[in-house]
Design a protein around this motif. Structure first.
Motif, short mmCIF file in Angstrom:
data_model
loop_
_atom_site.label_atom_id
_atom_site.label_comp_id
_atom_site.label_asym_id
_atom_site.label_seq_id
_atom_site.Cartn_x
_atom_site.Cartn_y
_atom_site.Cartn_z
N GLY A 110 1.81 9.53 -6.26
CA GLY A 110 1.19 9.65 -4.95
C GLY A 110 1.88 10.68 -4.08
N ALA A 111 3.20 10.69 -4.09
CA ALA A 111 3.94 11.67 -3.29
C ALA A 111 3.67 13.08 -3.80
N ALA A 112 3.61 13.24 -5.13
CA ALA A 112 3.33 14.56 -5.69
C ALA A 112 1.96 15.06 -5.25
N ALA A 113 0.98 14.15 -5.23
CA ALA A 113 -0.36 14.54 -4.80
C ALA A 113 -0.39 14.88 -3.32
N MET A 114 0.28 14.09 -2.50
CA MET A 114 0.22 14.29 -1.05
C MET A 114 0.88 15.60 -0.63
N PHE A 115 1.94 16.00 -1.34
CA PHE A 115 2.66 17.20 -0.95
C PHE A 115 2.34 18.39 -1.85
N GLY A 154 1.18 21.74 -3.12
CA GLY A 154 0.90 23.00 -2.43
C GLY A 154 1.71 23.21 -1.17
N ARG A 155 2.53 22.27 -0.80
CA ARG A 155 3.35 22.41 0.41
C ARG A 155 4.78 22.78 0.02
N PRO A 156 5.53 23.36 0.93
CA PRO A 156 6.91 23.74 0.61
C PRO A 156 7.73 22.52 0.19
N PRO A 157 8.56 22.67 -0.84
CA PRO A 157 9.37 21.53 -1.29
C PRO A 157 10.23 20.92 -0.18
N GLU A 158 10.64 21.76 0.76
CA GLU A 158 11.49 21.28 1.85
C GLU A 158 10.76 20.24 2.71
N GLU A 159 9.44 20.37 2.81
CA GLU A 159 8.67 19.42 3.62
C GLU A 159 8.71 18.03 3.01
N ALA A 160 8.51 17.95 1.70
CA ALA A 160 8.57 16.65 1.02
C ALA A 160 9.97 16.05 1.10
N LYS A 161 10.99 16.89 0.94
CA LYS A 161 12.37 16.39 1.01
C LYS A 161 12.69 15.87 2.41
N ALA A 162 12.24 16.58 3.43
CA ALA A 162 12.51 16.15 4.80
C ALA A 162 11.80 14.84 5.12
N ALA A 177 0.82 -1.21 0.00
CA ALA A 177 0.00 0.00 0.00
C ALA A 177 0.85 1.25 0.00
N MET A 178 1.91 1.27 0.81
CA MET A 178 2.76 2.47 0.87
C MET A 178 3.55 2.65 -0.42
N GLY A 179 3.96 1.55 -1.05
CA GLY A 179 4.63 1.68 -2.34
C GLY A 179 3.74 2.32 -3.38
N TYR A 180 2.44 2.02 -3.30
CA TYR A 180 1.47 2.66 -4.19
C TYR A 180 1.17 4.08 -3.75
N ASN A 181 0.85 4.27 -2.47
CA ASN A 181 0.45 5.59 -1.97
C ASN A 181 1.54 6.63 -2.11
N LEU A 182 2.80 6.21 -1.97
CA LEU A 182 3.92 7.14 -2.03
C LEU A 182 4.76 6.93 -3.29
N SER A 183 4.13 6.40 -4.34
CA SER A 183 4.76 6.37 -5.66
C SER A 183 5.03 7.81 -6.09
#
Length: 311
Positions: free
Chosen positions: A115-120, A122-130, A106-112
């Motif tokens: 998925g990662a682009a959708a989840m983050f 509108g948020r600062p790029p630093e948040e996704a990188k961290a 599930a996480m491999g799918y959700n954070l593909s």
């Protein structure tokens, strides 16, 4: 009876597993919100090294890993039961599969990448990188499925869950058990935390109906609580007396030895302390911290590694 103090954060899937168990058993609990990524100084004050989410605190006793937390809540409130009378072993094995194999698919799918682009979004790029750096460090040495492989496996597992739900409301019968809570939380992440990825559920409508039934269990009676207050509770308490359970020695390590315990995979930071119990199902370490005094930190045996500290 000491309060249940639950250390978690809202989008944590394993935390949602336990929140629903608290709801199923209609338990009152105190909610301590913790950071999603490191640093987590207050958590480490209590655990001594273990940093996975969530943890359950009862006075000066700290319980790690949701499998053990479920056992603690079952002891606290046996009704309604988490373990079906005639299928206890099956329920535990299915829950272990869901917490591991199903979760990582599930996480491999959700954070593909999508998925990662959708989840983050509108948020600062630093948040996704961290976040990526933090979870990458936790997965060091692990082999996890790539996005395409994870997606294919996730779809297959959803069909298998759907087959289990044919003709019944829950995975093993007419009432939920520990397997339902374990299987629910990775799917909850798709549906609630990253809803842009929820379309994967559409092919299994009876799984969605089951999720609705699980969601309806609620989260029990929650009261907000601060990390400082939780640490104060631990500092003012003494660990509960240990039961007279038989010492099960599989490592030739005596009680009273200085040891470390760490997860086998994912978040393998070690907790060091004095081994006070090693029963058939769990370990207990005693450790001392300037902020909380003496605490007992408890781990399940399955999924964790015990090692003696040698000078």
């Amino acid at each position: 009876m000491s309060d249940l103090i639950f250390h978690h954060y809202p989008s944590s899937p394993f935390s949602e597993k336990v929140r629903l168990v608290l709801g199923y058993k209609q338990l009152a609990w105190k909610s301590v919100l913790i950071p999603r990524i490191m640093p987590k100084p207050d958590v480490l004050t209590l655990t001594g090294g273990y940093r996975r989410t969530p943890i359950l605190q009862v006075g000066a006793d700290i319980y790690c890993d949701t499998a053990l937390i479920c056992d603690v809540l079952e002891d606290r409130q046996p009704e309604p039961p988490l373990f079906p009378l005639h299928n206890k072993g099956l329920a535990r094995v299915l829950a272990q599969w869901a917490d591991g194999t199903l979760f990582w698919a599930a996480m491999g799918y959700n954070l593909s990448p999508a998925g990662a682009a959708a989840m983050f979004m509108g948020r600062p790029p630093e948040e996704a990188k961290a976040f990526a750096a933090d979870r990458g460090a936790m997965r060091e040495g692990m082999t996890t499925p790539r996005a395409g492989d994870a997606t294919a496996a996730y779809k297959s597992y959803l069909r298998r869950l759907a087959n289990m739900l044919d003709g019944q409301d829950f995975l093993l019968g007419e009432r939920p058990c520990v397997a339902d809570f374990a299987a629910y939380h990775p799917l909850w992440f798709s549906r609630v935390v990253n809803p842009a990825m929820a379309g994967v559920l559409d092919a299994t409508p009876n799984v969605i109906e089951w999720m609705d039934r699980m969601h309806a269990l609620g989260h029990g009676q929650m009261e907000k609580f601060s990390a400082a207050d939780a640490i104060g509770v631990a500092a003012a308490a003494e660990p509960a007396p240990l039961s007279e359970a038989v010492f099960q020695d599989e490592h030739d390590i005596a009680l009273g030895s200085r040891v470390t315990i760490s997860a086998e995979t994912f978040g393998t930071e070690a907790t060091e302390g004095v081994l006070r119990a090693a029963t058939r199902t769990r370990y207990t370490l005693e450790r001392t911290d300037d902020r909380v005094g003496t605490v007992h930190v408890h781990f399940p045996r399955i999924g964790f590694v015990l090692k003696e500290v040698r000078n």
